[in-house]
Design a protein around this motif. Structure first.
Motif, PDB file in Angstrom:
ATOM      1  N   THR A  37       0.818  -1.213   0.000  1.00  0.00           N
ATOM      2  CA  THR A  37       0.000   0.000   0.000  1.00  0.00           C
ATOM      3  C   THR A  37       0.847   1.255   0.000  1.00  0.00           C
ATOM      4  O   THR A  37       0.376   2.334  -0.357  1.00  0.00           O
ATOM      5  N   SER A  38       2.103   1.148   0.373  1.00  0.00           N
ATOM      6  CA  SER A  38       3.012   2.291   0.398  1.00  0.00           C
ATOM      7  C   SER A  38       3.621   2.566  -0.972  1.00  0.00           C
ATOM      8  O   SER A  38       4.421   3.482  -1.118  1.00  0.00           O
ATOM      9  N   GLY A  39       3.256   1.770  -1.963  1.00  0.00           N
ATOM     10  CA  GLY A  39       3.824   1.877  -3.297  1.00  0.00           C
ATOM     11  C   GLY A  39       4.928   0.858  -3.466  1.00  0.00           C
ATOM     12  O   GLY A  39       5.541   0.418  -2.505  1.00  0.00           O
ATOM     13  N   VAL A 103      -0.847  -8.468   6.027  1.00  0.00           N
ATOM     14  CA  VAL A 103      -1.066  -9.132   4.731  1.00  0.00           C
ATOM     15  C   VAL A 103      -2.480  -9.683   4.688  1.00  0.00           C
ATOM     16  O   VAL A 103      -2.918 -10.359   5.626  1.00  0.00           O
ATOM     17  N   SER A 104      -3.189  -9.401   3.585  1.00  0.00           N
ATOM     18  CA  SER A 104      -4.497 -10.013   3.367  1.00  0.00           C
ATOM     19  C   SER A 104      -4.704 -10.255   1.882  1.00  0.00           C
ATOM     20  O   SER A 104      -3.943  -9.759   1.054  1.00  0.00           O
ATOM     21  N   LEU A 108      -6.170  -4.618  -3.393  1.00  0.00           N
ATOM     22  CA  LEU A 108      -5.229  -3.573  -2.992  1.00  0.00           C
ATOM     23  C   LEU A 108      -5.940  -2.243  -2.760  1.00  0.00           C
ATOM     24  O   LEU A 108      -5.597  -1.518  -1.818  1.00  0.00           O
ATOM     25  N   ALA A 109      -6.943  -1.926  -3.560  1.00  0.00           N
ATOM     26  CA  ALA A 109      -7.687  -0.675  -3.370  1.00  0.00           C
ATOM     27  C   ALA A 109      -8.358  -0.650  -1.997  1.00  0.00           C
ATOM     28  O   ALA A 109      -8.382   0.380  -1.327  1.00  0.00           O
ATOM     29  N   ASP A 110      -8.903  -1.786  -1.549  1.00  0.00           N
ATOM     30  CA  ASP A 110      -9.514  -1.868  -0.222  1.00  0.00           C
ATOM     31  C   ASP A 110      -8.463  -1.704   0.870  1.00  0.00           C
ATOM     32  O   ASP A 110      -8.708  -1.076   1.898  1.00  0.00           O
ATOM     33  N   GLN A 111      -7.284  -2.277   0.642  1.00  0.00           N
ATOM     34  CA  GLN A 111      -6.210  -2.145   1.621  1.00  0.00           C
ATOM     35  C   GLN A 111      -5.747  -0.686   1.724  1.00  0.00           C
ATOM     36  O   GLN A 111      -5.517  -0.178   2.820  1.00  0.00           O
ATOM     37  N   LYS A 112      -5.637  -0.016   0.579  1.00  0.00           N
ATOM     38  CA  LYS A 112      -5.230   1.396   0.595  1.00  0.00           C
ATOM     39  C   LYS A 112      -6.267   2.237   1.324  1.00  0.00           C
ATOM     40  O   LYS A 112      -5.918   3.150   2.083  1.00  0.00           O
ATOM     41  N   GLU A 113      -7.548   1.941   1.121  1.00  0.00           N
ATOM     42  CA  GLU A 113      -8.613   2.658   1.823  1.00  0.00           C
ATOM     43  C   GLU A 113      -8.490   2.443   3.321  1.00  0.00           C
ATOM     44  O   GLU A 113      -8.627   3.375   4.113  1.00  0.00           O
ATOM     45  N   ALA A 114      -8.197   1.210   3.738  1.00  0.00           N
ATOM     46  CA  ALA A 114      -8.053   0.904   5.167  1.00  0.00           C
ATOM     47  C   ALA A 114      -6.862   1.637   5.767  1.00  0.00           C
ATOM     48  O   ALA A 114      -6.952   2.175   6.876  1.00  0.00           O
ATOM     49  N   GLU A 116      -5.609   4.465   4.853  1.00  0.00           N
ATOM     50  CA  GLU A 116      -5.964   5.877   4.994  1.00  0.00           C
ATOM     51  C   GLU A 116      -6.980   6.088   6.116  1.00  0.00           C
ATOM     52  O   GLU A 116      -6.796   6.938   6.981  1.00  0.00           O
ATOM     53  N   ARG A 117      -8.060   5.312   6.107  1.00  0.00           N
ATOM     54  CA  ARG A 117      -9.136   5.486   7.096  1.00  0.00           C
ATOM     55  C   ARG A 117      -8.650   5.217   8.507  1.00  0.00           C
ATOM     56  O   ARG A 117      -9.001   5.914   9.451  1.00  0.00           O
ATOM     57  N   LEU A 118      -7.835   4.165   8.677  1.00  0.00           N
ATOM     58  CA  LEU A 118      -7.374   3.763  10.009  1.00  0.00           C
ATOM     59  C   LEU A 118      -6.055   4.448  10.400  1.00  0.00           C
ATOM     60  O   LEU A 118      -5.573   4.230  11.507  1.00  0.00           O
ATOM     61  N   ARG A 119      -5.488   5.221   9.481  1.00  0.00           N
ATOM     62  CA  ARG A 119      -4.222   5.918   9.721  1.00  0.00           C
ATOM     63  C   ARG A 119      -3.127   4.936  10.140  1.00  0.00           C
ATOM     64  O   ARG A 119      -2.443   5.127  11.162  1.00  0.00           O
ATOM     65  N   LEU A 120      -2.950   3.894   9.344  1.00  0.00           N
ATOM     66  CA  LEU A 120      -1.945   2.873   9.653  1.00  0.00           C
ATOM     67  C   LEU A 120      -0.561   3.379   9.256  1.00  0.00           C
ATOM     68  O   LEU A 120      -0.360   3.802   8.118  1.00  0.00           O
ATOM     69  N   PRO A 121       0.412   3.334  10.169  1.00  0.00           N
ATOM     70  CA  PRO A 121       1.756   3.828   9.873  1.00  0.00           C
ATOM     71  C   PRO A 121       2.659   2.781   9.221  1.00  0.00           C
ATOM     72  O   PRO A 121       3.823   3.049   8.959  1.00  0.00           O
ATOM     73  N   TYR A 122       2.149   1.607   8.979  1.00  0.00           N
ATOM     74  CA  TYR A 122       2.906   0.511   8.371  1.00  0.00           C
ATOM     75  C   TYR A 122       2.161   0.070   7.110  1.00  0.00           C
ATOM     76  O   TYR A 122       0.956   0.283   6.974  1.00  0.00           O
ATOM     77  N   PRO A 123       2.876  -0.566   6.175  1.00  0.00           N
ATOM     78  CA  PRO A 123       2.219  -0.980   4.936  1.00  0.00           C
ATOM     79  C   PRO A 123       1.446  -2.292   5.079  1.00  0.00           C
ATOM     80  O   PRO A 123       1.781  -3.155   5.892  1.00  0.00           O
ATOM     81  N   LEU A 124       0.418  -2.390   4.258  1.00  0.00           N
ATOM     82  CA  LEU A 124      -0.283  -3.659   4.069  1.00  0.00           C
ATOM     83  C   LEU A 124       0.197  -4.238   2.745  1.00  0.00           C
ATOM     84  O   LEU A 124       0.423  -3.506   1.781  1.00  0.00           O
TER      85      LEU A 124
END
Length: 184
Positions: A37-39, A103-104, A108-114, A116-124
């Protein structure tokens, strides 16, 4: 009906230890590159140092209706609380020099949304095609025509699995358990 993704409902069935992850301890992570999700992408086998890699079925979205029967699947509910638990304890992992990855198999679009919404400081990391899950022979389950990865957390050092947390329940306490192991 409004669903609260940040709280676990009472009476969830606990997952049972079924031996499905017994083979993972001491295993070198396979070289499987996953979109992040971080690119870019990440190959967990190439990570230096210590990392926590937690696999989870999927994060829900508040605006979507509750998934019928999801709460009856042992271990399925609680992905948002687990992700937020790692978010809230992330500074402690950083202080120990430990990287964190979720990891799930959800898109990927759903992971990126999560993130952003959850303000996760680590990548999925995205495993929609389940190549990483299959390479590790992780336990999966089916729901509504889709395959999901069961909740598993790995403590990895230099690309080798040193500790396996399975089953993980309750999921929001998983970061606390991993930190206790790291500090011992």
């Amino acid at each position: 009906m409004v669903k609260n993704l940040y709280m676990l409902p009472e009476g969830l069935p606990e997952p049972v230890e079924d031996g499905a992850c017994d083979h993972l301890q001491g295993l070198a992570l396979p070289s499987v590159t996953r979109p992040a999700t971080s690119g870019g992408s990440v190959d967990l086998s190439e990570l230096p140092g210590t990392a926590v890699v937690f696999f989870y079925p999927m994060t829900g979205k508040p605006e979507q209706p509750p998934m019928r029967g999801w709460n009856k699947i042992p271990g399925a509910r609680g992905c948002t609380t687990q992700c937020c638990g790692f978010r809230d304890r992330y500074p402690e992992f950083q202080a120990l020099g430990v990287s964190v990855y979720g990891v799930s198999a959800q898109p990927l679009a759903d992971q990126k949304e999560a993130v952003e919404r959850l303000r996760l400081p680590y990548p999925l990391l995205n495993d929609t095609d389940l190549k990483l899950a299959e390479a590790l022979e992780l336990p999966l389950f089916d729901y509504d025509g889709h395959r999901y990865i069961k909740r598993i957390t790995l403590l990895v050092e230099g690309g080798v699995i040193r500790q396996v947390y399975y089953p993980v329940f309750p999921p929001h306490l998983n970061p606390t358990d991993v930190l206790a192991q790291l500090r011992s």
